[in-house]
Design an enzyme around this catalytic site. Structure first.
Site, mmCIF file in Angstrom:
data_model
loop_
_atom_site.group_PDB
_atom_site.id
_atom_site.type_symbol
_atom_site.label_atom_id
_atom_site.label_comp_id
_atom_site.label_asym_id
_atom_site.label_seq_id
_atom_site.Cartn_x
_atom_site.Cartn_y
_atom_site.Cartn_z
ATOM 1 N N GLN A 242 12.496 -1.479 0.157
ATOM 2 C CA GLN A 242 11.554 -2.177 1.021
ATOM 3 C C GLN A 242 12.164 -3.418 1.670
ATOM 4 O O GLN A 242 11.480 -4.127 2.402
ATOM 5 C CB GLN A 242 10.291 -2.563 0.246
ATOM 6 C CG GLN A 242 9.505 -1.371 -0.247
ATOM 7 C CD GLN A 242 8.988 -0.493 0.868
ATOM 8 O OE1 GLN A 242 8.744 -0.956 1.973
ATOM 9 N NE2 GLN A 242 8.857 0.803 0.605
ATOM 10 N N LYS B 180 20.254 11.471 -8.120
ATOM 11 C CA LYS B 180 19.015 11.073 -7.484
ATOM 12 C C LYS B 180 17.977 12.183 -7.694
ATOM 13 O O LYS B 180 18.302 13.361 -7.605
ATOM 14 C CB LYS B 180 19.281 10.888 -5.992
ATOM 15 C CG LYS B 180 18.250 10.041 -5.301
ATOM 16 C CD LYS B 180 18.729 9.673 -3.915
ATOM 17 C CE LYS B 180 17.579 9.113 -3.102
ATOM 18 N NZ LYS B 180 18.016 8.620 -1.810
ATOM 19 N N TRP C 158 4.750 0.005 9.884
ATOM 20 C CA TRP C 158 5.173 -1.154 9.089
ATOM 21 C C TRP C 158 4.480 -2.421 9.578
ATOM 22 O O TRP C 158 4.353 -3.393 8.843
ATOM 23 C CB TRP C 158 6.685 -1.323 9.126
ATOM 24 C CG TRP C 158 7.380 -0.206 8.429
ATOM 25 C CD1 TRP C 158 8.084 0.808 9.001
ATOM 26 C CD2 TRP C 158 7.418 0.036 7.022
ATOM 27 N NE1 TRP C 158 8.554 1.664 8.042
ATOM 28 C CE2 TRP C 158 8.173 1.216 6.815
ATOM 29 C CE3 TRP C 158 6.883 -0.620 5.915
ATOM 30 C CZ2 TRP C 158 8.398 1.741 5.555
ATOM 31 C CZ3 TRP C 158 7.117 -0.091 4.652
ATOM 32 C CH2 TRP C 158 7.866 1.073 4.492
ATOM 33 N N TRP D 226 8.605 -3.142 3.810
ATOM 34 C CA TRP D 226 7.481 -4.058 3.651
ATOM 35 C C TRP D 226 7.919 -5.506 3.459
ATOM 36 O O TRP D 226 7.298 -6.423 3.981
ATOM 37 C CB TRP D 226 6.626 -3.585 2.492
ATOM 38 C CG TRP D 226 5.250 -4.150 2.452
ATOM 39 C CD1 TRP D 226 4.327 -4.135 3.451
ATOM 40 C CD2 TRP D 226 4.638 -4.818 1.351
ATOM 41 N NE1 TRP D 226 3.172 -4.741 3.029
ATOM 42 C CE2 TRP D 226 3.338 -5.160 1.735
ATOM 43 C CE3 TRP D 226 5.070 -5.131 0.055
ATOM 44 C CZ2 TRP D 226 2.453 -5.820 0.892
ATOM 45 C CZ3 TRP D 226 4.189 -5.779 -0.792
ATOM 46 C CH2 TRP D 226 2.892 -6.124 -0.371
ATOM 47 N N ASP E 15 -1.976 2.774 2.682
ATOM 48 C CA ASP E 15 -1.323 2.877 3.976
ATOM 49 C C ASP E 15 -1.731 4.232 4.555
ATOM 50 O O ASP E 15 -1.487 5.258 3.930
ATOM 51 C CB ASP E 15 0.191 2.827 3.760
ATOM 52 C CG ASP E 15 0.927 2.342 4.979
ATOM 53 O OD1 ASP E 15 0.283 1.850 5.917
ATOM 54 O OD2 ASP E 15 2.164 2.447 4.981
ATOM 55 N N LYS F 88 13.127 16.917 -4.993
ATOM 56 C CA LYS F 88 12.399 18.157 -5.217
ATOM 57 C C LYS F 88 13.347 19.351 -5.202
ATOM 58 O O LYS F 88 13.212 20.281 -5.984
ATOM 59 C CB LYS F 88 11.322 18.336 -4.145
ATOM 60 C CG LYS F 88 10.068 17.549 -4.463
ATOM 61 C CD LYS F 88 9.044 17.661 -3.349
ATOM 62 C CE LYS F 88 7.976 16.580 -3.506
ATOM 63 N NZ LYS F 88 7.253 16.318 -2.270
ATOM 64 N N PRO G 61 0.799 -1.221 0.000
ATOM 65 C CA PRO G 61 0.000 0.000 0.000
ATOM 66 C C PRO G 61 0.832 1.271 0.000
ATOM 67 O O PRO G 61 1.675 1.451 0.864
ATOM 68 C CB PRO G 61 -0.780 -0.124 1.315
ATOM 69 C CG PRO G 61 0.116 -0.922 2.204
ATOM 70 C CD PRO G 61 0.815 -1.900 1.301
#
Length: 1035
Positions: A564, A601, A528, A568, A87, A604, A48
């Site tokens: 992850q 990378k 988590w 997750w 999530d 913003k 999610p």
RNA sequence: GGGCGAUUAGCUCAGUCGGUUAGAGCGCUUCUCUGAUAAGGAAGAGGUCCCAGGUUCGAGUCCUGGAUCGCCCA
């Protein structure tokens, strides 16, 4: 086939919108599920996302990989549900709300009110839900968004409570006092997997501090100075002790500029004191000799007695190294894991003069109320003033920061709730063994390693917006873990409509053991744990749908980004192992990072973020998808480039579309001429290639290798477009049914192969070709037609194409353009190669524009042979004797050997007195061209051209120039390809003579029903400097 | 400091079991073909296969050490 006009310049983004509309009208996604109802399930779990931020390019990457395999498996006949999920809890949401409210501390949140605060969190979670839903649909990610699970729903939370109760019943949930990474801004401890998300390179002070010894003892005298190194000056105010390694050798030494003898590890003397510091070693001794030495602490705010008997003394420890520092380690019990353990061993008191907000408390005099990290500079200045500083430097290292708010973390001794996952390490490793990771190295590399070093899961968070920790406690310290809402109601008489804080906080009940009132502990749980519970919590199992859960556990497939591993991937595995002792997934695809075109990378602040909509609007979702699937292996990460996406459109999607357009262009004629023509070699060839491609794509997709699967499709489409269609054009003009059927079958199958990759264009082509189903996505995956496979034919065609390539190369070298026909090409080839070329002689002649092919077995007349050893076969046979073997082969007469091999005889060589027989595979014959011939060679196979151009050939060449000029004129006049014309030519006499001599050819090629030579002036073309006047009129 | 991965043409990437002349696409130059194609074909230029050792008859490929980049951990 319906005569749908195909726009050769079709805009793909527009096409995709039309396809989306059709999917909606025909309810294709749901229909694709309905048709597989009752079939074996293939289970996908959606990891999610949080919808409180806008989706970016990396989300598109994850989502298209989450889409491709479920589509594929559906076509393979499986029932593949795709339940979405969101999530909803956690710090990111709280932080966003804090920003809205303009507040930034827990005190301010509590002043604002937890009820109101959590209400705002609830609203904020789905701020960008619409963006997510729109993007998900637009990129063709088929996901059931209407029935998505949400981690904030009471049903979901109840399942999570159930899980915690199970874990507690196994004795694996405990409250512990540990040093944990702690974010003073968020006011909460972080789990080790959250910690992993926030490492950053920072520059910290690195200082060498002098600790004066206060009493004579052992090898030291009062006034000697212990040299202690630290990178956290702020912890010096609560220095409790100094640790040394009992085995390591230390010295008491005098160095030039220093008044007092100093103590440090022998190995580090020069590094710390400087190489030319005029060092005199007064004494050497093991660290054990320093045990119990008393010293004066760097700051006097806390007395030694505050720490107990061993306060401000030297302690023996096992974690000291001579790698850096001085070999004497500053120990502050409350601020380091090693320190804390050492303190426990020596029974030192935990003294923590830092408040939960990261500021010093009143015990630290002038520094009280200051944020500890900000005090570093002043503390160093203070040490310097008092003559306690040896040296201050800067030190760059990676240091953990809060993964959401960016505040540097402090290590802090705090009480916290844990799950004893480390006791299950072997079970976690065993579960991991059952998982197929893509790429494979994750299994025993990054992830396996992580499991091997497993530490207990720090579960609790002292926050507000999260699943409440269902632990109640009474004044006697008894605890009770509530496992369901029914149980809570039974105990308390309260039925919660919303189990979040603060409502749940108000619920109390009598302790089952002592009857005192139990209150809930204040913490919420790590998010988590929420998402890791999704296999059962998304179904509200075990309270409901338990059979559904069991049928859908474990997952066949999950896919997330590499980060992850600690997120997750881990929480799913840990919870499944805790509850069910098995892995929750069978196959995992790990995706790499997306960097910008410069390899930076995306962030913003750098402004190099790729906005998915820009790419979609410009190139389309299929182009975006195709790029991610085929540019490279997804786990290697991407250097994102718009150019690469554009290239994929131009070289693959456009080529495919153009092939499809070609078919549609002539399909009207085809119906009229149906029946004519039997399948040709070329038809059989492309069908064989198609069968091979189907087999390969299937195999690659089964192996979760979309990259090579996609590239195999692209290679086929290239063969189809640039060889099959190119070689078959005349048959399409003639309306040969076999050609149309072949091309249509190929495109139809390609549309199925591409359906999981580029679902829009695949469906558009399928629809346009009159596919029998309402959508290609309702089709079965194609079977590789084994009977169509003819590997010999494919190999022969490859030889023929190679011959063409050599012939064209010879043309290029000789500067005789292809338009000029030549009498013959001499082809040197024997055996299989010769038979292959003979079988496709018409193709070769046509491509090379020669009248005839003449074969020669032997190249003697064209050049001489060069003989080489084939190391690949001979190497393993002769090993270290290879140099002698190669020399013996070089000494043979190439012409002789060539003759012998042609007759099927073996060749003998003598190496070190032993005779050996060499077969044709052991030797390579290459042609060495003689001067004066235009010859191209490849191994034993070569093409030479007869360059003589006589009058007749010259005339034909000119006629072909005329045809080309007329075709251009047709195009310029805006005629349709099938329009018949009346042609009028005029101008240069030689050109006209050539045209007249080849009139049937010229008329046929240009669809002229009549040719006149009366000098029309409509258009003028120039051929080799001569004028040709061309008039074309629709006949 | 440790672990994992990567490093091949200007760019993006292939390179199987170690086999002697390392490939493709894009881009560039020249030529060419064209009743679908912004396409196709040929030639040219473009390489220290990150570096150094080692193993081997033979290393882009295997081993060791190092460099650089990325990710993860301490």
């Amino acid at each position: 086939m319906p005569p749908t006009p195909v726009d050769p310049a079709q805009s793909f983004p527009e096409l995709e919108e039309q396809v989306l509309e059709r999917w909606r009208e025909r309810d294709v996604f749901q229909e694709s599920l309905r048709r597989r109802a009752g079939r074996p399930q293939w289970v996908f779990y959606e990891g999610p996302p949080t919808a409180n931020g806008r989706p970016g390019a990396h989300h598109v990457l994850a989502r298209v990989f989450k889409d491709i395999y479920p589509r594929y498996k559906t076509m393979r006949g499986y029932y593949v549900e795709r339940k979405g999920g969101w999530d909803c809890h956690g710090l990111p949401v709280e932080i966003a709300v804090e920003q809205q409210l303009g507040i930034s501390s827990k005190a301010e949140i509590e002043a604002y009110g937890i009820e109101a605060f959590n209400q705002r969190c609830r609203e904020s979670v789905f701020t960008f839900l619409e963006d997510w839903n729109r993007l998900t649909e637009r990129i063709g990610f088929w996901l059931d968004l209407d029935h998505a699970y949400r981690t904030l729903d009471p049903d979901y939370i109840e399942s999570v409570w159930w899980a915690l109760r199970q874990i507690s019943d196994k004795g694996l949930l405990y409250e512990g006092h540990k040093v944990v990474p702690y974010c003073p801004r968020c006011g909460t401890a972080l789990s080790s997997h959250e910690l992993a998300l926030g490492y950053r390179d920072v520059v910290d002070p690195s200082i060498y501090v002098r600790f004066p010894v206060t009493q004579d003892g052992g090898p030291l005298q009062a006034g000697d100075e212990l040299l202690v190194w630290t990178t956290t000056p702020w912890t010096l105010v609560s220095n409790a002790a100094v640790a040394v390694d009992p085995e390591l050798t230390y010295v008491r030494a005098k160095a030039g500029p220093l008044e007092r003898p100093v103590v440090l590890a022998e190995a580090l003397v020069e590094r710390v004191l400087g190489e030319d510091a005029d060092i005199v070693v007064l004494d050497r001794f093991p660290g054990a000799a320093l045990d119990g030495v008393r010293y004066e602490p760097p700051f006097g705010y806390l007395p030694a007695s505050a720490y107990g008997e061993r306060g401000h003394t030297v302690l023996l420890a096992d974690f000291v190294t001579a790698e850096d520092g001085t070999g004497l380690v500053h120990t502050a019990i409350a601020f380091g894991e090693d320190d804390f353990r050492l303190g426990q061993r020596y029974h030192l008191e935990v003294v923590n003069p830092v408040r939960l907000d990261g500021t010093y408390d009143e015990r630290i005099g002038p520094y009280a109320g200051r944020f500890v990290k900000d005090a570093d500079r002043d503390l160093i200045a203070d040490l310097e003033r008092r003559g306690r500083l040896l040296r201050a430097e800067e030190y760059e290292h990676s240091y953990p920061h809060c993964w959401r708010c960016g505040t540097p973390l402090l290590y802090y001794a705090k009480p916290s709730w844990y799950i004893a996952t480390s006791t299950l390490r072997d079970r976690l490793l065993a579960a991991n063994e059952t998982v197929a990771w893509h790429p494979e190295h994750i299994k025993h590399g990054r992830f396996g390693d992580w499991l091997l070093n497993n530490v207990d899961w720090a579960l609790s968070r002292e926050r507000y917006w999260g699943t409440p920790l269902p632990v109640w406690r009474c004044e006697e310290g008894h605890t009770h873990v509530v496992g369901s809402f029914d149980e809570l109601e039974e105990l308390s008489g309260v039925r919660l409509e919303d189990p979040h804080r603060p409502y749940v906080d108000a619920v109390g009940f009598p302790c089952p053991q002592c009857n005192l009132r139990m209150e809930r502990v204040p913490e919420v749980i790590d998010v988590w744990f929420d998402s890791g519970s999704m296999p059962f919590a998304q179904e509200h199992a075990p309270f409901e749908h338990e059979e559904r859960f069991e049928a859908r556990f474990p997952a066949d497939y999950i896919c997330e980004a590499l980060d992850q591993t600690r997120g997750w991937f881990y929480s799913l595995l840990a919870i499944s192992t805790l509850l069910f002792d098995q892995a929750p997934y069978r196959n995992v695809v790990c995706l790499g990072l997306i960097l910008d075109g410069e390899g930076q990378k995306m962030s913003k602040s750098k402004g190099n973020i790729v906005v998915p909509w820009d790419v979609i609007d410009r190139y389309g979702a299929d182009a975006f998808r195709w790029y991610f699937f085929t540019a490279k292996q997804p786990w290697d990460g991407y250097r994102f480039s718009e150019e690469a996406i554009g290239e994929g459109v131009r070289l693959f999607l456009r080529q495919l579309w153009s092939t499809y357009h070609f078919l549609s262009l002539y399909s009207a004629d085809a119906d009229a001429a149906a029946g004519a023509g039997a399948p040709t070699e070329l038809d059989r060839w492309i069908r064989s290639r198609l069968a091979a491609t189907v087999a390969e794509v299937t195999e690659r997709l089964d192996a979760y290798d979309a990259t090579f699967a996609g590239r195999a499709v692209a290679a086929f489409v290239d063969d189809l477009s640039n060889w099959y269609v190119r070689r078959s054009r005349a048959r399409f003009w003639a309306g040969e049914a076999a050609a149309f059927a072949t091309l249509r079958d190929c495109l139809l199958t390609v549309s199925k192969l591409l359906a999981p990759f580029t679902p829009f264009v695949a469906d558009a082509i399928y629809e346009g070709l009159g596919g029998p189903e309402p959508s290609v996505h309702l089709e079965d995956w194609p079977e590789a037609d084994a009977t169509a496979r003819d590997e010999a034919l494919e190999a022969d065609m490859a030889v023929a194409r190679e011959t063409v390539r050599m012939g064209l190369s010879a043309r290029g070298q000789s500067k005789v353009k292809v338009r000029q026909p030549l009498r013959e090409a001499v082809v040197v080839a024997a055996g299989r190669e010769r038979r292959a070329i003979e079988a496709h002689a018409d193709v070769v002649r046509d491509e090379l524009n020669v009248k005839a092919l003449r074969f020669v077995d032997r190249a003697d007349e064209l050049g001489s042979y060069e003989l080489k050893a084939n190391y690949r076969t001979l190497g393993p046979r002769f090993g270290p004797q290879m140099p002698q073997v190669a020399a013996a082969i070089a000494a043979l007469d190439p012409a002789h050997v060539a003759a012998a091999l042609r007759e099927g005889r073996h060749v003998g060589v003598n190496v070190d007195g032993h005779d050996h027989e060499l077969g044709p595979d052991d030797l390579t014959l290459a042609l060495q061209p003689l001067d004066g011939y235009q010859l191209e060679r490849e191994g034993s196979h070569a093409v030479a051209l007869d360059l003589a151009v006589d009058e007749e050939l010259r005339g034909e060449g000119l006629a072909r120039e005329v045809v080309r000029a007329v075709q251009n004129a047709r195009k310029a006049a805006g005629l349709a390809v099938e329009d018949r014309i009346a042609l009028t030519l005029g101008g240069d006499a030689e050109l006209l003579a050539a045209a007249r001599a080849n009139e049937a050819y010229v008329a046929g090629e240009t669809l002229a029903v009549a040719v006149a030579y009366d000098g029309a002036q409509a258009q003028t073309a120039s051929i080799e400097g001569r004028d040709l006047h061309i008039g074309v009129a629709r006949a």
